[in-house]
Design an enzyme around this catalytic site. Sequence first.
Site, mmCIF file in Angstrom:
data_model
loop_
_atom_site.group_PDB
_atom_site.id
_atom_site.type_symbol
_atom_site.label_atom_id
_atom_site.label_comp_id
_atom_site.label_asym_id
_atom_site.label_seq_id
_atom_site.Cartn_x
_atom_site.Cartn_y
_atom_site.Cartn_z
ATOM 1 N N PRO A 156 0.495 -0.963 -0.075
ATOM 2 C CG PRO A 156 -0.014 -0.763 2.181
ATOM 3 C CD PRO A 156 0.772 -1.862 1.207
ATOM 4 N N GLY A 157 0.421 1.510 -0.818
ATOM 5 C CA GLY A 157 1.126 3.234 -0.743
ATOM 6 C C GLY A 157 0.432 4.600 -0.230
ATOM 7 C CE1 TYR A 179 -1.697 10.223 -12.758
ATOM 8 C CE2 TYR A 179 -2.327 11.267 -10.541
ATOM 9 C CZ TYR A 179 -1.652 10.667 -11.322
ATOM 10 O OH TYR A 179 -0.163 9.959 -11.615
ATOM 11 C CB CYS A 239 2.806 30.961 -17.334
ATOM 12 S SG CYS A 239 3.202 31.872 -16.390
ATOM 13 C CE1 TYR A 297 2.379 7.503 -6.177
ATOM 14 C CE2 TYR A 297 0.231 7.261 -5.183
ATOM 15 C CZ TYR A 297 0.885 6.376 -5.452
ATOM 16 O OH TYR A 297 1.381 5.434 -5.188
HETATM 17 C C1 LIG Z 1 2.066 2.711 -6.928
HETATM 18 C C2 LIG Z 1 2.544 1.141 -7.039
HETATM 19 C C3 LIG Z 1 1.755 0.641 -5.465
HETATM 20 C C4 LIG Z 1 1.267 1.374 -4.687
HETATM 21 O O1 LIG Z 1 0.115 2.093 -5.438
HETATM 22 P P1 LIG Z 1 -1.402 2.276 -4.381
HETATM 23 O O2 LIG Z 1 -2.318 3.186 -5.277
HETATM 24 O O3 LIG Z 1 -0.013 4.385 -3.604
HETATM 25 O O4 LIG Z 1 -1.696 1.683 -2.596
HETATM 26 C C5 LIG Z 1 2.214 -0.521 -5.310
HETATM 27 N N1 LIG Z 1 2.750 -1.776 -6.322
HETATM 28 C C6 LIG Z 1 3.688 -1.150 -6.944
HETATM 29 C C7 LIG Z 1 4.286 -2.309 -8.263
HETATM 30 C C8 LIG Z 1 3.258 0.443 -7.216
HETATM 31 O O5 LIG Z 1 3.563 0.279 -8.553
#
Ligand SMILES: *Cc1c(COP(=O)(O)O)cnc(C)c1O
Length: 418
Positions: free
Chosen positions: A278-279, A320, A346, A374
């Site tokens: 998770p990110g 996005y 700009c 992000y």
């Molecule tokens: C970007 C990415 C993540 C994290 O994605 P989230 O949507 O931020 O949770 C995990 N694994 C891989 C391989 C990614 O490219």
Amino acid sequence: MSFPITTLARREGALFLEDVALENIAAGFGSPTYVYSRAALEAAYTAWSRALQGKRARVFYAVKANSNIAILQLFARLGAGFDIVSGGELARVLAAGASASDVVFSGVGKSEGEMRQALAAGVRCFNIESEPELLRLEAVAKRMGLRAPIAFRVNPDVDPKTHPYISTGLKNNKFGVAFDEALRLYRYAAASAHLAIDGIACHIGSQMLERDPIADAGGRVLELIAQLNAEGITLKHIDLGGGLGIRYRDEVPPAVSDYLGPLLAKFAGRSEELCFEPGRSLVGNAGLLLTRVEYVKHGESRHFAIVDAAMNDLARPALYEAYHEIVPVAARELTPHTYDVVGPVCESGDFLGLERELAIQDGDLLAVLSAGAYGMAMASNYNTRGRAAEVLVDGEAVHLIRERETVDSLFAAEKLLP
Ligand SMILES: *Cc1c(COP(=O)(O)O)cnc(C)c1O
């Protein structure tokens, strides 16, 4: 409705993150500034660790979402591993005090130098996305007299039902290998003296708000594992990637335990370790971007709030058309207008929010919410703008975790002609 950042609250008209008034942060550190909440970061991590409690499972934080080393350090102390996509991210993770053995290396374009760096450091696994990448890694490992631990990132061809720019598990995108190809590559790796098969990986997309796509992807991965097992190829881990969404506006993402429910049921009783990357869900709603209104401009057909943050600080709206809630730091008794909140860059695409009802005047502070993921990680120096400062709030304490960039540093690497 409450704020998507749960540690943000209004007290007698003023916005506080934990026990710190945002006004005081702007006074002390200037603007634009990214502000993170330690309590929110920890709560997000804990939701994952609780959901996985008692399982053979592990969280690898996706560093690309927010790579500040203080945040990496915080997650490392909580027991996280890390998912990286470059040698630069590996260096960050190590600088944050984590161990390379807790790192998985993803990404479609790993260079030879990055492979050497990661092999020398001893990363836990390389997630391989193509045959040429596999052959290159094998050659590098051979020259170093090592065996490279690998997983193939497979492409389960499941629709994550998210924005096309952030869906990654469909056939027609650049990520991962197709199932048929994966079988052949596993056979090859199994016979190699310089590759060690460790697992399998997939990551189908980002900002997912439903539970089915990841459970479906997991099911497809299990079919492939059955084929591998039938050939005597066994795996130590199954990496199901990241992608859990967060609330930006009125989305209702499932709780982590809910999100993982159907998937974990499918994997019950298996011996492989389950890994997640998770990110966004760990950092997105733990951060905001604090910005000051430079000018309120009443145009012929629109009102503009021109602020000191721009698309170079937070690219998601321009990139996005992403929505971020924008709230005034001080509550005012002014006539509200519908504003486009725009930056000084700009480009017409340089906006942070369109058509927002705000009661504001010149000099007011605004908080752009849900900016922990992000946000700073995608910031640039476009228009020779130094990147924002970053601070982390912890109760009543405020820690500067990245200084605002100076203009000198922006062209320090450039050279005048002789
Ligand atoms: C970007 C990415 C993540 C994290 O994605 P989230 O949507 O931020 O949770 C995990 N694994 C891989 C391989 C990614 O490219």
